[in-house]
Design a protein around this motif. Structure first.
Motif, PDB file in Angstrom:
ATOM      1  N   ARG A   1     -14.754  -6.193   4.191  1.00 31.37           N
ATOM      2  CA  ARG A   1     -13.796  -6.542   3.141  1.00 31.37           C
ATOM      3  C   ARG A   1     -14.480  -6.736   1.794  1.00 31.37           C
ATOM      4  O   ARG A   1     -13.917  -6.387   0.754  1.00 31.37           O
ATOM      5  CB  ARG A   1     -13.034  -7.821   3.529  1.00 31.37           C
ATOM      6  CG  ARG A   1     -12.029  -7.600   4.643  1.00 31.37           C
ATOM      7  CD  ARG A   1     -11.180  -8.841   4.908  1.00 31.37           C
ATOM      8  NE  ARG A   1     -11.953  -9.905   5.533  1.00 31.37           N
ATOM      9  CZ  ARG A   1     -12.330 -11.018   4.915  1.00 31.37           C
ATOM     10  NH1 ARG A   1     -12.010 -11.212   3.640  1.00 31.37           N
ATOM     11  NH2 ARG A   1     -13.018 -11.936   5.547  1.00 31.37           N
TER      12      ARG A   1
ATOM     13  N   ASP B   1     -16.572  -8.063   9.817  1.00 28.17           N
ATOM     14  CA  ASP B   1     -15.278  -7.816   9.188  1.00 28.17           C
ATOM     15  C   ASP B   1     -15.286  -8.319   7.748  1.00 28.17           C
ATOM     16  O   ASP B   1     -14.749  -7.668   6.846  1.00 28.17           O
ATOM     17  CB  ASP B   1     -14.179  -8.515   9.985  1.00 28.17           C
ATOM     18  CG  ASP B   1     -12.790  -8.149   9.494  1.00 28.17           C
ATOM     19  OD1 ASP B   1     -12.415  -6.973   9.613  1.00 28.17           O
ATOM     20  OD2 ASP B   1     -12.093  -9.040   8.976  1.00 28.17           O
ATOM     21  N   ARG B   2     -15.941  -9.453   7.520  1.00 24.85           N
ATOM     22  CA  ARG B   2     -16.028  -9.998   6.154  1.00 24.85           C
ATOM     23  C   ARG B   2     -16.868  -9.080   5.274  1.00 24.85           C
ATOM     24  O   ARG B   2     -16.524  -8.833   4.117  1.00 24.85           O
ATOM     25  CB  ARG B   2     -16.631 -11.401   6.199  1.00 24.85           C
ATOM     26  CG  ARG B   2     -16.729 -12.071   4.832  1.00 24.85           C
ATOM     27  CD  ARG B   2     -17.070 -13.543   4.955  1.00 24.85           C
ATOM     28  NE  ARG B   2     -17.126 -14.165   3.635  1.00 24.85           N
ATOM     29  CZ  ARG B   2     -18.235 -14.251   2.896  1.00 24.85           C
ATOM     30  NH1 ARG B   2     -19.377 -13.770   3.346  1.00 24.85           N
ATOM     31  NH2 ARG B   2     -18.200 -14.836   1.707  1.00 24.85           N
TER      32      ARG B   2
ATOM     33  N   SER C   1     -12.589  -7.800  -2.241  1.00 21.32           N
ATOM     34  CA  SER C   1     -13.860  -8.466  -2.486  1.00 21.32           C
ATOM     35  C   SER C   1     -13.658  -9.736  -3.283  1.00 21.32           C
ATOM     36  O   SER C   1     -12.566 -10.025  -3.791  1.00 21.32           O
ATOM     37  CB  SER C   1     -14.823  -7.526  -3.218  1.00 21.32           C
ATOM     38  OG  SER C   1     -16.137  -8.060  -3.234  1.00 21.32           O
TER      39      SER C   1
ATOM     40  N   GLU D   1     -18.257 -11.836  10.977  1.00 23.15           N
ATOM     41  CA  GLU D   1     -19.049 -11.610   9.768  1.00 23.15           C
ATOM     42  C   GLU D   1     -19.022 -10.133   9.365  1.00 23.15           C
ATOM     43  O   GLU D   1     -19.003  -9.810   8.170  1.00 23.15           O
ATOM     44  CB  GLU D   1     -20.491 -12.069   9.987  1.00 23.15           C
ATOM     45  CG  GLU D   1     -20.636 -13.576  10.198  1.00 23.15           C
ATOM     46  CD  GLU D   1     -20.122 -14.375   9.008  1.00 23.15           C
ATOM     47  OE1 GLU D   1     -20.307 -13.923   7.864  1.00 23.15           O
ATOM     48  OE2 GLU D   1     -19.509 -15.433   9.232  1.00 23.15           O
TER      49      GLU D   1
END
Length: 345
Positions: free
Chosen positions: A53, A49-50, A60, A47
Motif C-alpha cells: 500500500r 500488505d502495508r 501511501s 507488513e
C-alpha cells in the motif's frame, strides 16, 4: 491482497504438510513447534500488505508518500510563518519582539506601521488580534496593536494536499510555460492557497494570474507583489527575469470577494438553542465556501439547504433565501465567495 493469510490459515497449511500419523492436536509437540512460526509469518503478511500500500501514491502516507512525490519533483510544503502588520505610536526597530496570546512576533521591517513575523510557523500565527506586549522595555511605547495579515502562515502540508498536487502534476503536466506551469509557479510562493490563469487576457503574449491566500481570502498586496516578482518581475515584464518565459507579460492580481448572505427559519432539535445553530451554520457555510473557491463558479442553493439539514442542532428549515433569492448565486471567474450575514430564526 493478503487478507486471507491469517495466523489460523498459515498454521493449518503448515500442519497439513505433517503426516497424519503424527499427533497434530493443539498442545502436541508439532503443533507447539509450528504455532510460533505461523504467528510470525502471519505478521510478515500484514507488513507485506502495508509495504504494498505504501508503494502507491493513492494509499501511501508519511515519508513514503513524500518519497513518491519527490520522484515527480514535488516536495512537501513545510509550515511557513505569518507576516502581519503592526501599528505603534512610535517607530519600532527591526528585531524588537512582541507577545500576544502565547505567540511571539518579531519586527522585520521597522516603522510606525511595521511588519511583524510570527516566530512560530503555521496558521496559528494568523489568529491573534489586539494589543501587543513588548518583550523588552521600549521607551516611549504606549500603543502596540497587531492587525492585517500580509502573508498568511501555513501549516505543514497534509497527505491529502500532497496527493492532490501529485495528481495535478500527472494529469496537467507543467511544461513550456503552459497554464499548468503558471499554476505551479503561483503555488510555489508561500502563502498562496490557489490560483487561476487567464491566457491572452489583454492581447497576445499577456497572461493574468489571479490568486487567493492560504486562508482562501483575497490576497494582500504584499502577497500579490511576491508572486509578481517570482513569475515576472516589475518593471522587467516580458524579459524572462522571473519564471515566466521571455515575451510573456504577466499580471498578478488578487481575487475579489462576493458576499453570500442567507436567511432561514429553523426547527431546532430538542435541547438545542438558536445560538448553537447559528454557530454551526456559520462554520458549515465557511467550510463549504472554501471548498468551491476557485473550483466552482456557482454557490448552490440546494447545497446550502443540505448543509442546514445536516447541522446537529437542526431538524428542518423553511423560507431559505440566499442573497435574497431562492436560486443559485453565480460567481465571476475572478470571484471567491465569502460568508456575509447569516439570519436564522
Amino acid at each position: 491482497m493478503f487478507e486471507n493469510q491469517s495466523y489460523e490459515a498459515v498454521l493449518q497449511r503448515m500442519l497439513g504438510r505433517v503426516p497424519d500419523s503424527i499427533d497434530k492436536r493443539e498442545g502436541s509437540i508439532i503443533y507447539d513447534a509450528l504455532a510460533p512460526a505461523a504467528a510470525e509469518l502471519a505478521q510478515a503478511y500484514i507488513e507485506l500488505d502495508r509495504v504494498l500500500r505504501l508503494g502507491y501514491v493513492s494509499t501511501s502516507e508519511g515519508e513514503y508518500l513524500e518519497r513518491r512525490a519527490e520522484e515527480q519533483n514535488i516536495v512537501k510544503r513545510q509550515a511557513t510563518k505569518a507576516i502581519r502588520e503592526g501599528t505603534f505610536n512610535i517607530a519600532v526597530k527591526a528585531g524588537e519582539r512582541f507577545y500576544i496570546d502565547g505567540l511571539h512576533y518579531k519586527v522585520i521591517e521597522a516603522g510606525i506601521k511595521a511588519k511583524l513575523e510570527c516566530e512560530t510557523a503555521g496558521a496559528i500565527g494568523n489568529g491573534p488580534l489586539g494589543a501587543l506586549l513588548p518583550v523588552q522595555n521600549i521607551p516611549g511605547l504606549t500603543t502596540a496593536v497587531i492587525g492585517t495579515i500580509l502573508v498568511p502562515g501555513t501549516d505543514t502540508e497534509t497527505n491529502a494536499s500532497l496527493k492532490e498536487r501529485y495528481k495535478q502534476k500527472i494529469t496537467r503536466p507543467a511544461t513550456s510555460g503552459n497554464k499548468g506551469h503558471y499554476l505551479q509557479w503561483a503555488g510555489d510562493v508561500p502563502g498562496v492557497g490557489g490560483a487561476k490563469v487567464f491566457p491572452l487576457w489583454d492581447g497576445p503574449k499577456t497572461v493574468k494570474v489571479v490568486i487567493v491566500d492560504a486562508t482562501y481570502a483575497p490576497a494582500s498586496q504584499e502577497l500579490v507583489d511576491k508572486v509578481q516578482q517570482y513569475i515576472d518581475p516589475l518593471p522587467e515584464q516580458g524579459k524572462g527575469a522571473g519564471m515566466a518565459p521571455i515575451g510573456a507579460h504577466v499580471t498578478v492580481e488578487s481575487a475579489t470577494e462576493k458576499t453570500i448572505d442567507l436567511s432561514a427559519a429553523l426547527t431546532l432539535a430538542p435541547g438545542r438553542t438558536l445560538a448553537e445553530a447559528q454557530q454551526e451554520a456559520e462554520q458549515s457555510l465557511d467550510d463549504y465556501l472554501k471548498t468551491i473557491a476557485f473550483k466552482d463558479t456557482v454557490v448552490r442553493y440546494a447545497q446550502i439547504g443540505a448543509l442546514l439539514l445536516n447541522l446537529p442542532s437542526v431538524i428542518d428549515h423553511s423560507n431559505l433565501t440566499v442573497n435574497g433569492g431562492t436560486g443559485n448565486v453565480a460567481l465571476l471567474e475572478t470571484e471567491i465567495p465569502k460568508r456575509g450575514t447569516v439570519s436564522l430564526n
